[in-house]
Enzyme design. Structure first.
Site, PDB file in Angstrom:
ATOM      1  N   LYS A  90      -8.722   8.676  11.144  1.00  0.00           N
ATOM      2  CA  LYS A  90      -9.349   7.667  11.997  1.00  0.00           C
ATOM      3  C   LYS A  90      -8.579   6.353  11.874  1.00  0.00           C
ATOM      4  O   LYS A  90      -7.704   6.216  11.007  1.00  0.00           O
ATOM      5  CB  LYS A  90     -10.812   7.479  11.587  1.00  0.00           C
TER       6      LYS A  90
ATOM      7  N   TYR B   5       2.012 -24.822   3.478  1.00  0.00           N
ATOM      8  CA  TYR B   5       0.776 -25.551   3.827  1.00  0.00           C
ATOM      9  C   TYR B   5      -0.105 -25.820   2.606  1.00  0.00           C
ATOM     10  O   TYR B   5      -0.198 -25.004   1.687  1.00  0.00           O
ATOM     11  CB  TYR B   5      -0.057 -24.712   4.801  1.00  0.00           C
TER      12      TYR B   5
END
Ligand SMILES: Cc1ncc(COP(=O)(O)O)c(C=O)c1O
Length: 367
Positions: free
Chosen positions: A34, A264
């Site tokens: 899946k 950052y």
């Protein structure tokens, strides 16, 4: 030359399947593919898994995509029907279907009273033995099982359950769930067609999970379902091989000084002078944005680590001890040489989640 590459080793997938097969001790093996084979590619995985007895997918849409690949193997829809229209596809393609609730059963009864089936179906009746997710309660399960057997649209019924804690083998819930399942199995005795209990962690554990069908997922992709802190239960202990290797290019190298900022939010400030590589992969490629400083990365076969916050399509790595590393070199984010499970442990993101998250813009190569 692609910026980010996921190389999928289909031989490793086949190898891991054989490990599942031998650990499942004579059970049939339903390969769980899946979610695009946990991010590895649904059709490619299915075509490689030629020894699987059945494929498990989430919904009828995944099932139809898989059917088009014409592997000739049965397909099981693990969440069953979502809408009565799904049953048209189930009937057309002879999909096997999980039934996990009384509502689904009522809708199936209602729809199949109107639809003509080419042949009766194999249905998987799911018990919620303690997972607290999908399934019918153990109370009254045997009655429903027998009633389902008597329906004109039914060929066989597999009795299934899913264990919540089989990756924590000492959890008391395992035996609670197994007892609930076994009690109903005994009650149904001669009526039962087949049973199914274990996913990867059950298959690899010593738990008494014997049943007719095993349902391995994550182990097929070379990840151990057990906690990475348990060294004896890492992928190597089971001879599992990495299927996905995720790599990206170093696109800049710079000499930084003690006190310099990297990236950052100043998540990393250089503690000394250091050589830093900027790698062209970030969270838009599926690399986890929460990876802390010091998440492992391999460059030129040597282990190093990230520095600072992961950007949308870049991250920084420490190259201080790899002086030959340069622009154009590949950094490996995970793969055979760097365990996905180690990255999962460091980032707190499940290995399942890491491979499922690799973005569409990444170049997938199959070998
Ligand atoms: C019902 C069911 N069976 C089997 C599996 C495979 O589990 P694993 O990937 O842990 O082997 C899953 C995965 O979520 C599942 O939902």
């Amino acid at each position: 030359m692609h910026r980010v590459q996921a190389s999928i080793d289909l031989k490793a997938l086949q190898h891991n399947f054989q490990i599942a097969r031998s650990r499942a001790k004579g059970s049939k093996v339903a390969a769980i593919i899946k979610a695009n084979a946990y991010g590895h590619g649904l059709v490619q995985a299915a075509k490689a898994l030629t020894d699987a007895d059945l494929f498990g997918v989430t919904d009828v849409h995944e099932a139809v995509t898989l059917e088009q690949a014409a592997t000739g193997k049965p397909i099981l829809v693990l969440q069953g029907m979502m809408h009565p229209d799904d049953l048209q596809l189930v009937a057309e393609h002879n999909f096997q279907l999980v039934i996990h609730s009384a509502e689904q059963l009522a809708q199936i009864d209602e729809t199949f009273s109107r639809l003509t089936l080419k042949q009766p179906l194999t249905l998987w009746l799911k018990m919620d033995s303690g997972m607290g997710r999908l399934g019918l309660s153990p109370h009254g399960f045997a009655t429903t099982y027998k009633a389902l057997l008597g329906r004109p649209y039914t060929d066989k019924v597999v009795m299934m359950t899913h264990l919540a804690n089989s990756s924590q083998t000492d959890s008391p819930l395992n035996l609670i769930q197994l007892n609930a399942f076994r009690e109903t199995e005994t009650e149904l005795a001669g009526d039962i067609h087949a049973t199914s209990i274990a996913s990867s962690s059950g298959i690899l554990s010593d738990l008494p999970v014997d049943s007719d069908w095993a349902r391995p997922g994550i182990m097929l992709y070379g990840s151990s379902p057990f906690d990475y802190s348990q060294e004896a239960l890492r992928r190597e202990a089971f001879d599992l091989k990495a299927v996905m290797t995720l790599q990206a290019r170093i696109i800049a190298v710079k000499d930084m000084h003690k006190g310099d900022n990297i990236g950052y939010s100043s998540q990393y400030i250089c503690e000394q002078d250091m050589r830093v590589g900027i790698v062209s992969i970030g969270y838009a490629d599926g690399y986890p944005s929460n990876a802390p400083n010091d998440t492992p990365v391999m460059v030129q076969g040597k282990k190093t680590a990230t520095l600072g916050r992961v950007s949308m399509d870049m991250l920084a790595v420490n190259l201080s001890d790899i002086p030959d590393a340069n622009v154009g070199d590949l950094a490996t984010l995970w793969g055979q040489e760097l365990s996905l499970d180690e990255v999962a442990a460091k980032t707190g993101i499940l290995s399942y989640n890491l491979t499922c998250s690799v973005a569409q813009r990444v170049n997938f190569e199959y070998r």
